[in-house]
Write a protein that holds these residues in place. Structure first.
Motif, mmCIF file in Angstrom:
data_model
loop_
_atom_site.group_PDB
_atom_site.id
_atom_site.type_symbol
_atom_site.label_atom_id
_atom_site.label_comp_id
_atom_site.label_asym_id
_atom_site.label_seq_id
_atom_site.Cartn_x
_atom_site.Cartn_y
_atom_site.Cartn_z
ATOM 1 N N THR A 106 9.249 75.900 24.528
ATOM 2 C CA THR A 106 8.166 74.917 24.468
ATOM 3 C C THR A 106 7.031 75.421 23.591
ATOM 4 O OG1 THR A 106 8.640 73.904 26.614
ATOM 5 C CG2 THR A 106 6.372 73.759 25.828
ATOM 6 N N LYS A 107 6.647 76.668 23.771
ATOM 7 C CA LYS A 107 5.556 77.233 22.965
ATOM 8 C C LYS A 107 5.906 77.237 21.484
ATOM 9 C CE LYS A 107 2.477 79.914 25.774
ATOM 10 N NZ LYS A 107 1.557 81.059 25.696
ATOM 11 N N SER A 108 7.151 77.559 21.161
ATOM 12 C CA SER A 108 7.542 77.618 19.752
ATOM 13 C C SER A 108 7.548 76.214 19.128
ATOM 14 C CB SER A 108 8.916 78.280 19.598
ATOM 15 O OG SER A 108 9.953 77.444 20.074
ATOM 16 N N ILE A 109 7.967 75.198 19.904
ATOM 17 C CA ILE A 109 7.971 73.823 19.393
ATOM 18 C C ILE A 109 6.545 73.319 19.231
ATOM 19 C CG2 ILE A 109 8.590 71.429 19.914
ATOM 20 C CD1 ILE A 109 10.946 73.127 18.970
ATOM 21 N N LEU A 110 5.675 73.629 20.183
ATOM 22 C CA LEU A 110 4.279 73.212 20.082
ATOM 23 C C LEU A 110 3.600 73.871 18.881
ATOM 24 C CD1 LEU A 110 3.178 73.229 23.827
ATOM 25 C CD2 LEU A 110 3.770 71.258 22.406
ATOM 26 N N LYS A 111 3.923 75.137 18.631
ATOM 27 C CA LYS A 111 3.367 75.817 17.453
ATOM 28 C C LYS A 111 3.841 75.129 16.175
ATOM 29 C CE LYS A 111 3.033 80.255 15.065
ATOM 30 N NZ LYS A 111 3.380 79.678 13.746
ATOM 31 N N LEU A 112 5.115 74.730 16.151
ATOM 32 C CA LEU A 112 5.651 74.042 14.982
ATOM 33 C C LEU A 112 4.915 72.713 14.765
ATOM 34 C CD1 LEU A 112 7.710 73.656 12.720
ATOM 35 C CD2 LEU A 112 9.311 72.778 14.434
ATOM 36 N N ILE A 113 4.701 71.963 15.839
ATOM 37 C CA ILE A 113 3.981 70.689 15.719
ATOM 38 C C ILE A 113 2.558 70.917 15.219
ATOM 39 C CG2 ILE A 113 3.024 68.742 17.038
ATOM 40 C CD1 ILE A 113 5.529 68.952 18.835
ATOM 41 N N ARG A 114 1.899 71.933 15.735
ATOM 42 C CA ARG A 114 0.543 72.254 15.288
ATOM 43 C C ARG A 114 0.528 72.659 13.815
ATOM 44 N NH1 ARG A 114 -1.000 75.824 19.175
ATOM 45 N NH2 ARG A 114 -0.136 77.551 17.990
ATOM 46 N N ASP A 115 1.508 73.460 13.402
ATOM 47 C CA ASP A 115 1.581 73.882 11.994
ATOM 48 C C ASP A 115 1.817 72.686 11.073
ATOM 49 O OD1 ASP A 115 1.202 76.478 12.824
ATOM 50 O OD2 ASP A 115 3.324 77.051 12.636
ATOM 51 N N ILE A 116 2.681 71.770 11.494
ATOM 52 C CA ILE A 116 2.953 70.566 10.705
ATOM 53 C C ILE A 116 1.702 69.699 10.610
ATOM 54 C CG2 ILE A 116 4.213 68.366 10.754
ATOM 55 C CD1 ILE A 116 6.610 70.014 11.847
ATOM 56 N N ASN A 117 0.992 69.573 11.712
ATOM 57 C CA ASN A 117 -0.270 68.816 11.722
ATOM 58 C C ASN A 117 -1.254 69.394 10.707
ATOM 59 O OD1 ASN A 117 -3.197 69.343 13.282
ATOM 60 N ND2 ASN A 117 -2.628 67.180 13.128
ATOM 61 N N ARG A 118 -1.362 70.695 10.678
ATOM 62 C CA ARG A 118 -2.310 71.343 9.766
ATOM 63 C C ARG A 118 -1.850 71.267 8.318
ATOM 64 N NH1 ARG A 118 -3.359 76.792 13.445
ATOM 65 N NH2 ARG A 118 -4.809 75.846 14.947
ATOM 66 N N GLN A 119 -0.560 71.475 8.077
ATOM 67 C CA GLN A 119 -0.046 71.541 6.718
ATOM 68 C C GLN A 119 0.004 70.164 6.056
ATOM 69 O OE1 GLN A 119 3.643 73.658 6.357
ATOM 70 N NE2 GLN A 119 3.939 73.119 4.216
ATOM 71 N N TYR A 120 0.380 69.148 6.829
ATOM 72 C CA TYR A 120 0.606 67.817 6.260
ATOM 73 C C TYR A 120 -0.449 66.799 6.678
ATOM 74 C CZ TYR A 120 5.173 69.735 5.106
ATOM 75 O OH TYR A 120 6.175 70.522 4.609
ATOM 76 N N ALA A 121 -1.416 67.214 7.487
ATOM 77 C CA ALA A 121 -2.484 66.325 7.965
ATOM 78 C C ALA A 121 -1.916 65.091 8.680
ATOM 79 C CB ALA A 121 -3.402 65.903 6.822
ATOM 80 N N ILE A 122 -0.800 65.281 9.376
ATOM 81 C CA ILE A 122 -0.200 64.194 10.145
ATOM 82 C C ILE A 122 -0.956 64.045 11.463
ATOM 83 C CG2 ILE A 122 1.881 63.440 11.375
ATOM 84 C CD1 ILE A 122 3.523 64.908 9.267
ATOM 85 N N THR A 123 -1.312 62.819 11.787
ATOM 86 C CA THR A 123 -1.950 62.534 13.064
ATOM 87 C C THR A 123 -0.884 62.578 14.159
ATOM 88 O OG1 THR A 123 -3.537 61.099 11.948
ATOM 89 C CG2 THR A 123 -3.330 60.842 14.338
ATOM 90 N N VAL A 124 -1.162 63.308 15.240
ATOM 91 C CA VAL A 124 -0.163 63.516 16.291
ATOM 92 C C VAL A 124 -0.691 62.983 17.622
ATOM 93 C CG1 VAL A 124 1.237 65.209 17.536
ATOM 94 C CG2 VAL A 124 0.677 65.594 15.113
#
Length: 242
Positions: free
Chosen positions: A181-199
């Motif tokens: 879970t922590k690794s998936i949440l980190k991935l989502i956070r990284d994607i949010n930061r890198q691509y400016a995707i609203t989550v």
């Protein structure tokens, strides 16, 4: 930090007709999500979370109220416009929803091919998305050969293939162990930061909200009972549900 609005929900209600009478799944829910924000929606089972997330892309049509996504009133769009809009709203689920008889690379290619992208281009892009989620060496594997965390990473890569502006995560980590879970949440956070995707993160777990969200809304019995920054929600909850 976050200025303009990406999603504005105004007075959403959803009522289902049942044998024992009408069921109010959502009751006059209003909130706003800023562009580039990670916004959490939390509540116990039956609070209305999944109904709400399906109303955001009009998979469920609200009985009342409106949903505006990036300036477009979803209820006013034609069928064609709505299909185009939904391509910009990615979803990941607890159950992964992968094509089990198709390998990882083709799972990621699938939405691009549906959108008319040439196969060679789709496969090249799919390999890039698999690299982003750390699964470039699993392109030829099948979902049955993957762990739960790896399946969710494939699902995230597939969503990225649509170049979404919004990512809806509906209990996306509920079937995973704490470390995964922590690794998936980190991935989502990284994607949010890198691509400016609203989550938007839909969950019943406070640890998920605490890990990645900027702000959070609390649902109880179909009502939005509290909304605040995650820090304030943890420090000074104002409702029993929180």
């Amino acid at each position: 930090m976050f200025m303009d609005s990406m999603i504005k929900v105004s007075g959403i209600s959803k009522t289902y007709a049942g044998k024992a009478g009408d069921v109010e799944a959502l009751k006059n829910v209003s909130f706003e999500v800023k562009r580039g924000e990670i916004y959490g929606i939390i509540g116990l089972s039956g609070a209305g979370k999944s109904t709400l997330v399906r109303c955001l892309n009009l998979l469920e049509k609200p009985s009342e109220g409106s949903v505006i996504v990036d300036g477009d009133e979803m209820g006013n769009l034609s069928d064609r416009q709505l299909r185009e809009k939904r391509r910009k709203i990615g979803m990941i689920f607890q159950s992964f929803n992968l094509l089990m008889q198709t390998d990882v690379l083709d799972n990621v290619c699938f939405p691009m091919e549906i959108a008319g992208v040439k196969k060679s281009e789709a496969r090249a892009r799919a390999r890039e998305y698999l690299k982003i989620v750390g699964l470039e060496n699993k392109a030829g594997s099948y979902p049955a050969e993957l762990s739960g965390g790896q399946k969710q990473r494939v699902a995230i890569a597939r969503v990225l293939a649509s170049n979404p502006e919004v990512l809806l995560c509906d209990e996306a980590t509920s079937a995973l162990d704490p470390e995964t879970t922590k690794s998936i949440l980190k991935l989502i956070r990284d994607i949010n930061r890198q691509y400016a995707i609203t989550v938007i993160v839909i969950t019943h777990e406070m640890a998920v909200i605490q890990e990645i969200c900027h702000r959070c809304a609390v649902l109880e019995d179909g009502c939005l009972v509290e909304e605040n920054t995650v820090e304030e929600l943890f420090r000074h909850p104002k409702t029993r549900a929180a």
